[in-house]
Design a protein around this motif. Structure first.
Motif, short mmCIF file in Angstrom:
data_model
loop_
_atom_site.label_atom_id
_atom_site.label_comp_id
_atom_site.label_asym_id
_atom_site.label_seq_id
_atom_site.Cartn_x
_atom_site.Cartn_y
_atom_site.Cartn_z
N HIS A 1 36.60 42.50 24.78
CA HIS A 1 36.39 43.50 25.84
C HIS A 1 34.96 43.56 26.37
N ARG B 1 45.08 43.37 32.52
CA ARG B 1 44.72 44.73 32.14
C ARG B 1 45.17 45.69 33.23
N CYS C 1 46.81 44.49 28.45
CA CYS C 1 46.02 45.63 28.00
C CYS C 1 46.35 46.83 28.87
N GLN D 1 44.91 50.65 29.63
CA GLN D 1 43.99 51.76 29.41
C GLN D 1 44.72 53.02 29.84
N ASP E 1 43.95 50.12 24.91
CA ASP E 1 42.49 50.17 24.97
C ASP E 1 41.94 51.44 24.31
N LYS F 1 43.04 48.24 20.40
CA LYS F 1 41.73 47.66 20.68
C LYS F 1 40.65 48.66 20.22
#
Length: 280
Positions: free
Chosen positions: A6, A108, A143, A145, A169, A200
Protein backbone atom coordinates in the motif's frame (compact mmCIF):
# COMPACT_ATOMS: atom_id res chain seq x y z
CA UNK A 1 11.47 -10.99 1.50
CA UNK A 2 9.51 -7.94 2.64
CA UNK A 3 6.61 -6.66 0.55
CA UNK A 4 4.58 -3.47 0.86
CA UNK A 5 1.05 -3.62 -0.56
CA UNK A 6 0.00 0.00 0.00
CA UNK A 7 2.42 2.74 -1.08
CA UNK A 8 1.30 5.55 -3.38
CA UNK A 9 3.14 7.52 -6.05
CA UNK A 10 2.41 11.17 -6.87
CA UNK A 11 4.07 12.96 -9.76
CA UNK A 12 5.12 16.62 -9.42
CA UNK A 13 4.28 16.99 -13.14
CA UNK A 14 0.62 18.02 -13.10
CA UNK A 15 0.62 18.77 -16.82
CA UNK A 16 1.48 15.21 -17.79
CA UNK A 17 -0.55 13.71 -14.94
CA UNK A 18 -3.49 16.07 -14.29
CA UNK A 19 -5.42 16.10 -11.06
CA UNK A 20 -8.91 14.59 -10.97
CA UNK A 21 -9.57 13.50 -7.38
CA UNK A 22 -12.57 11.42 -6.42
CA UNK A 23 -14.97 13.53 -4.42
CA UNK A 24 -13.80 16.63 -6.29
CA UNK A 25 -11.25 17.63 -3.65
CA UNK A 26 -7.60 16.67 -3.53
CA UNK A 27 -6.38 15.00 -0.34
CA UNK A 28 -4.29 17.19 1.95
CA UNK A 29 -1.40 14.75 2.07
CA UNK A 30 -1.01 14.55 -1.72
CA UNK A 31 -1.08 18.33 -1.91
CA UNK A 32 1.71 18.52 0.65
CA UNK A 33 4.13 15.94 -0.76
CA UNK A 34 4.78 14.09 -4.00
CA UNK A 35 6.62 10.80 -4.40
CA UNK A 36 8.04 9.73 -7.72
CA UNK A 37 8.63 6.13 -8.67
CA UNK A 38 12.38 6.57 -8.31
CA UNK A 39 11.92 8.08 -4.86
CA UNK A 40 9.71 5.17 -3.84
CA UNK A 41 12.35 2.65 -4.94
CA UNK A 42 15.01 4.58 -3.01
CA UNK A 43 12.82 4.56 0.11
CA UNK A 44 12.17 0.84 -0.33
CA UNK A 45 15.90 0.18 -0.56
CA UNK A 46 16.50 2.20 2.59
CA UNK A 47 13.78 0.29 4.45
CA UNK A 48 14.81 -3.12 3.16
CA UNK A 49 11.56 -3.67 1.27
CA UNK A 50 12.02 -5.92 -1.74
CA UNK A 51 8.83 -5.36 -3.73
CA UNK A 52 5.58 -3.41 -3.61
CA UNK A 53 2.06 -3.22 -5.00
CA UNK A 54 1.62 0.48 -5.76
CA UNK A 55 -1.93 1.66 -5.03
CA UNK A 56 -3.56 4.34 -7.15
CA UNK A 57 -4.06 7.59 -5.25
CA UNK A 58 -7.77 8.02 -5.92
CA UNK A 59 -7.82 11.33 -4.05
CA UNK A 60 -5.26 12.69 -6.51
CA UNK A 61 -5.94 11.15 -9.91
CA UNK A 62 -9.34 9.51 -9.59
CA UNK A 63 -9.61 6.70 -12.13
CA UNK A 64 -6.69 7.79 -14.32
CA UNK A 65 -4.01 5.27 -13.39
CA UNK A 66 -1.42 6.57 -15.84
CA UNK A 67 1.25 7.43 -13.28
CA UNK A 68 0.91 4.10 -11.51
CA UNK A 69 1.33 2.09 -14.72
CA UNK A 70 4.18 4.30 -15.92
CA UNK A 71 5.93 3.73 -12.60
CA UNK A 72 5.40 -0.03 -12.77
CA UNK A 73 6.75 -0.05 -16.34
CA UNK A 74 9.85 1.79 -15.09
CA UNK A 75 10.52 -0.76 -12.32
CA UNK A 76 8.81 -4.01 -13.43
CA UNK A 77 11.06 -6.23 -11.32
CA UNK A 78 10.10 -4.41 -8.11
CA UNK A 79 6.52 -3.22 -8.55
CA UNK A 80 3.02 -4.12 -9.61
CA UNK A 81 0.01 -1.80 -9.78
CA UNK A 82 -3.36 -1.60 -8.05
CA UNK A 83 -5.70 0.49 -10.17
CA UNK A 84 -8.91 2.42 -9.61
CA UNK A 85 -11.86 2.01 -12.01
CA UNK A 86 -15.39 3.40 -12.00
CA UNK A 87 -17.33 0.16 -11.76
CA UNK A 88 -20.64 1.94 -12.38
CA UNK A 89 -19.51 3.04 -15.85
CA UNK A 90 -20.70 1.17 -18.94
CA UNK A 91 -17.10 0.54 -20.00
CA UNK A 92 -15.87 -0.65 -16.59
CA UNK A 93 -14.75 -4.06 -17.86
CA UNK A 94 -12.91 -2.54 -20.82
CA UNK A 95 -11.15 -0.05 -18.56
CA UNK A 96 -10.20 -2.75 -16.06
CA UNK A 97 -8.82 -4.90 -18.87
CA UNK A 98 -6.91 -1.90 -20.24
CA UNK A 99 -5.17 -1.16 -16.94
CA UNK A 100 -4.59 -4.84 -16.27
CA UNK A 101 -2.75 -5.20 -19.58
CA UNK A 102 -0.56 -2.23 -18.60
CA UNK A 103 0.66 -3.75 -15.35
CA UNK A 104 -2.13 -3.51 -12.76
CA UNK A 105 -2.75 -6.86 -11.12
CA UNK A 106 -5.12 -5.55 -8.46
CA UNK A 107 -8.12 -3.22 -8.19
CA UNK A 108 -9.00 -0.83 -5.38
CA UNK A 109 -12.48 0.50 -4.68
CA UNK A 110 -12.47 3.76 -2.75
CA UNK A 111 -15.87 4.00 -1.03
CA UNK A 112 -14.86 6.26 1.86
CA UNK A 113 -11.83 8.29 2.86
CA UNK A 114 -10.33 11.68 3.52
CA UNK A 115 -12.21 13.41 0.70
CA UNK A 116 -15.33 11.19 0.98
CA UNK A 117 -15.87 10.78 4.73
CA UNK A 118 -19.21 8.96 4.62
CA UNK A 119 -19.74 5.38 3.45
CA UNK A 120 -20.80 5.18 -0.20
CA UNK A 121 -23.67 2.81 -0.99
CA UNK A 122 -22.82 1.85 -4.59
CA UNK A 123 -20.42 -0.95 -3.71
CA UNK A 124 -22.79 -3.84 -4.47
CA UNK A 125 -24.83 -2.09 -7.17
CA UNK A 126 -25.68 -4.59 -9.96
CA UNK A 127 -23.96 -2.27 -12.44
CA UNK A 128 -20.65 -3.30 -10.86
CA UNK A 129 -21.19 -7.04 -11.38
CA UNK A 130 -19.60 -7.36 -14.86
CA UNK A 131 -16.32 -5.98 -13.49
CA UNK A 132 -16.47 -8.34 -10.53
CA UNK A 133 -17.07 -11.23 -12.92
CA UNK A 134 -14.03 -10.19 -14.95
CA UNK A 135 -11.91 -9.98 -11.79
CA UNK A 136 -13.11 -13.46 -10.86
CA UNK A 137 -12.13 -14.82 -14.27
CA UNK A 138 -8.57 -13.48 -14.12
CA UNK A 139 -8.01 -13.96 -10.39
CA UNK A 140 -7.59 -10.28 -9.61
CA UNK A 141 -7.73 -9.30 -5.91
CA UNK A 142 -9.90 -6.31 -5.03
CA UNK A 143 -9.05 -3.91 -2.19
CA UNK A 144 -12.02 -2.21 -0.60
CA UNK A 145 -11.65 0.91 1.50
CA UNK A 146 -14.85 0.86 3.51
CA UNK A 147 -16.14 1.37 7.03
CA UNK A 148 -17.70 -1.27 9.27
CA UNK A 149 -21.17 -0.07 8.25
CA UNK A 150 -20.29 -1.31 4.76
CA UNK A 151 -19.90 -4.94 5.90
CA UNK A 152 -23.36 -6.01 4.61
CA UNK A 153 -22.39 -4.87 1.11
CA UNK A 154 -19.07 -6.70 1.36
CA UNK A 155 -20.82 -9.85 2.55
CA UNK A 156 -23.20 -9.69 -0.42
CA UNK A 157 -20.24 -9.53 -2.81
CA UNK A 158 -18.45 -12.38 -1.05
CA UNK A 159 -21.49 -14.58 -1.52
CA UNK A 160 -21.91 -13.64 -5.17
CA UNK A 161 -18.21 -13.72 -6.18
CA UNK A 162 -16.55 -16.36 -3.98
CA UNK A 163 -13.43 -16.62 -6.16
CA UNK A 164 -12.39 -12.96 -5.83
CA UNK A 165 -9.86 -12.26 -3.04
CA UNK A 166 -11.02 -9.19 -1.12
CA UNK A 167 -8.65 -7.05 0.97
CA UNK A 168 -10.17 -4.78 3.59
CA UNK A 169 -8.08 -1.62 3.82
CA UNK A 170 -6.95 -0.31 7.23
CA UNK A 171 -8.91 -2.99 9.17
CA UNK A 172 -12.02 -1.04 8.11
CA UNK A 173 -10.93 1.70 10.56
CA UNK A 174 -12.67 -0.06 13.44
CA UNK A 175 -13.06 2.04 16.59
CA UNK A 176 -10.77 0.35 19.12
CA UNK A 177 -11.03 2.81 22.01
CA UNK A 178 -13.17 0.51 24.19
CA UNK A 179 -10.49 -2.16 24.10
CA UNK A 180 -10.91 -5.93 24.17
CA UNK A 181 -12.99 -7.77 23.08
CA UNK A 182 -13.41 -5.03 20.42
CA UNK A 183 -17.14 -5.40 19.95
CA UNK A 184 -17.15 -2.55 17.45
CA UNK A 185 -15.16 -4.79 15.15
CA UNK A 186 -17.52 -7.76 15.32
CA UNK A 187 -19.01 -7.13 11.84
CA UNK A 188 -15.51 -7.19 10.34
CA UNK A 189 -14.45 -10.22 12.34
CA UNK A 190 -17.58 -12.04 11.17
CA UNK A 191 -16.17 -11.99 7.63
CA UNK A 192 -13.39 -14.38 8.67
CA UNK A 193 -15.68 -17.24 7.70
CA UNK A 194 -15.03 -16.38 4.05
CA UNK A 195 -11.60 -17.75 3.11
CA UNK A 196 -11.10 -15.12 0.37
CA UNK A 197 -11.17 -12.20 2.83
CA UNK A 198 -7.86 -10.57 3.77
CA UNK A 199 -7.01 -7.68 6.10
CA UNK A 200 -4.56 -4.93 5.23
CA UNK A 201 -2.55 -3.71 8.21
CA UNK A 202 -1.39 -0.12 7.74
CA UNK A 203 -0.10 2.77 9.92
CA UNK A 204 -3.75 3.71 10.46
CA UNK A 205 -4.21 0.34 12.17
CA UNK A 206 -0.96 0.69 14.12
CA UNK A 207 -2.07 4.10 15.42
CA UNK A 208 -5.51 2.76 16.35
CA UNK A 209 -4.12 0.14 18.73
CA UNK A 210 -2.57 2.97 20.76
CA UNK A 211 -5.92 4.64 21.48
CA UNK A 212 -8.13 4.23 24.53
CA UNK A 213 -7.96 0.77 26.08
CA UNK A 214 -6.63 -0.90 22.95
CA UNK A 215 -3.33 -2.73 22.74
CA UNK A 216 -1.50 -4.14 19.76
CA UNK A 217 -1.27 -7.59 21.24
CA UNK A 218 -4.96 -7.89 22.13
CA UNK A 219 -6.34 -6.50 18.86
CA UNK A 220 -3.89 -7.88 16.33
CA UNK A 221 -3.85 -11.10 18.33
CA UNK A 222 -7.62 -11.42 17.92
CA UNK A 223 -7.35 -10.64 14.20
CA UNK A 224 -4.78 -13.41 13.76
CA UNK A 225 -6.90 -15.80 15.81
CA UNK A 226 -9.88 -15.13 13.53
CA UNK A 227 -8.23 -14.81 10.12
CA UNK A 228 -4.76 -16.28 10.50
CA UNK A 229 -1.56 -14.42 9.73
CA UNK A 230 -1.69 -15.84 6.20
CA UNK A 231 -4.69 -13.57 5.52
CA UNK A 232 -3.13 -10.37 6.84
CA UNK A 233 -0.66 -8.23 4.86
CA UNK A 234 1.21 -5.06 5.71
CA UNK A 235 0.97 -1.89 3.66
CA UNK A 236 2.85 1.34 4.43
CA UNK A 237 0.32 3.91 3.19
CA UNK A 238 3.47 5.88 2.35
CA UNK A 239 3.61 8.85 1.86
CA UNK A 240 -0.02 9.44 2.91
CA UNK A 241 0.95 8.45 6.46
CA UNK A 242 3.55 10.77 7.91
CA UNK A 243 7.05 9.47 8.49
CA UNK A 244 9.75 7.83 6.45
CA UNK A 245 9.22 4.39 4.97
CA UNK A 246 11.79 2.81 7.32
CA UNK A 247 9.97 4.41 10.27
CA UNK A 248 6.54 3.19 9.15
CA UNK A 249 7.87 -0.33 8.68
CA UNK A 250 9.64 -0.19 12.04
CA UNK A 251 6.46 0.94 13.80
CA UNK A 252 4.54 -2.00 12.34
CA UNK A 253 7.29 -4.47 13.24
CA UNK A 254 7.33 -3.15 16.81
CA UNK A 255 3.54 -3.48 17.09
CA UNK A 256 3.77 -7.11 15.95
CA UNK A 257 6.89 -7.99 17.95
CA UNK A 258 4.80 -10.29 20.17
CA UNK A 259 4.31 -12.67 17.23
CA UNK A 260 6.52 -15.56 16.21
CA UNK A 261 8.74 -15.47 13.16
CA UNK A 262 6.34 -17.47 10.98
CA UNK A 263 3.37 -15.17 11.58
CA UNK A 264 5.50 -12.10 10.91
CA UNK A 265 6.85 -13.63 7.72
CA UNK A 266 3.31 -13.97 6.41
CA UNK A 267 2.23 -10.45 7.34
CA UNK A 268 5.33 -8.74 5.96
CA UNK A 269 5.79 -10.83 2.84
CA UNK A 270 4.25 -14.20 2.14
CA UNK A 271 0.61 -13.07 2.15
CA UNK A 272 1.42 -10.32 -0.35
CA UNK A 273 3.21 -12.80 -2.59
CA UNK A 274 0.11 -14.98 -2.69
CA UNK A 275 -2.18 -12.04 -3.42
CA UNK A 276 0.08 -10.62 -6.13
CA UNK A 277 1.88 -13.57 -7.75
CA UNK A 278 3.53 -11.25 -10.29
CA UNK A 279 5.64 -9.87 -7.44
CA UNK A 280 6.76 -13.33 -6.38
Amino acid sequence: MKYDIHPHVISPDMDKYPLNPLGGKRSAWSSARSLTGAQLIAAMDEAGIDKAAVVQSSTTYGHDNSYVVDTVAQFPDRLTGVCSVDLLADDAVEKLQFWHERGCTGLRLFTTGSTMPTQSTWLNDPKTFPAWEYASEIGMPICIQALVVGVPMVRFLLERFPKVPILLDHFMQVDLTEGAPYAAGDPMFSLAEYPQVYLKLTPISVAAVKTGKATAESFFGKAIEKFGANRIAWGSNYPASEGSLPTLLGDAEKALSFLGDEDRSWIFGKTAAELYPSLA
